[in-house]
Design a protein around this motif. Sequence first.
Motif, short mmCIF file in Angstrom:
data_model
loop_
_atom_site.label_atom_id
_atom_site.label_comp_id
_atom_site.label_asym_id
_atom_site.label_seq_id
_atom_site.Cartn_x
_atom_site.Cartn_y
_atom_site.Cartn_z
N SER A 88 30.31 22.52 33.84
CA SER A 88 29.98 22.03 32.51
C SER A 88 29.72 20.53 32.53
O SER A 88 28.78 20.03 31.90
CB SER A 88 31.13 22.36 31.54
N ALA B 50 26.05 23.08 28.84
CA ALA B 50 27.40 22.63 29.15
C ALA B 50 28.41 23.25 28.19
O ALA B 50 29.48 23.73 28.60
CB ALA B 50 27.47 21.11 29.10
N THR C 80 28.70 27.04 28.84
CA THR C 80 29.53 27.33 30.02
C THR C 80 31.01 27.29 29.66
O THR C 80 31.78 28.19 30.03
CB THR C 80 29.24 26.32 31.14
N TRP C 81 31.42 26.26 28.91
CA TRP C 81 32.84 26.12 28.60
C TRP C 81 33.30 27.15 27.58
O TRP C 81 34.41 27.70 27.69
CB TRP C 81 33.14 24.71 28.11
N TRP D 291 22.29 26.73 34.82
CA TRP D 291 23.53 27.08 35.54
C TRP D 291 23.32 26.93 37.04
O TRP D 291 24.14 26.32 37.74
CB TRP D 291 23.94 28.50 35.19
#
Length: 212
Positions: A89, A101, A104-105, A198
Amino acid sequence: MFQEWLLEEKEVVTKFNAEVLLLDYGDMLLDLKKPMHLFEKIVAATVANVAGLNRKSMNRITKALSGFRKAHPPRSRPPIPDELAAAISAVQMSMGYRTSALLTWVGQRCYFRPGERLKIQVQDLLPPAGGAGLGRQQWSIQIAPEDRLEPSKTQTFDDTIIVDDSPRLGAILGRLAEGKAPASLLFDMAPNRVRQEWSEACQLLGFPELVM
């Protein structure tokens, strides 16, 4: 195992008490950290063997199974440690991929499947309820909403995931939703772009084969 428990409790399952007994037994399995599929099989077997019992009418069982899955989320791929997800991230953020980012988190903290995150609509993000008890003073996300006929992979509806276990994450998602129509996507990104950003971050970190 369920039958033995019934004998100990001196209970006989009927269509009138099945749901309550199953819920009590499910609580015991959860306390013992038994696998979720065991409870699912017991529910299915009970429905098949008790005359007049209808699985669709057992709303509390549906919610219990949903809670069981959250407590013991199934993993179809090796789990990614929080530290690695945070690094990915952070790299995405440094590359200017701010939405990726956050995506992803959110996926890491909320145990989302990759495809689930991209289906979240603004109206699925639920802010804290003003004046409610402490348990509802949290941001949450509703997935697989029944009114849109979008069942989850496990064929359940209206699952709710609390997002405030990660500091400030709910408020950040709230700011992301500001100004957007309720039915618009919270993360308006094409899947191929998500995969690309990613992969670029993983490549930079030295994990080119890491699967999302």
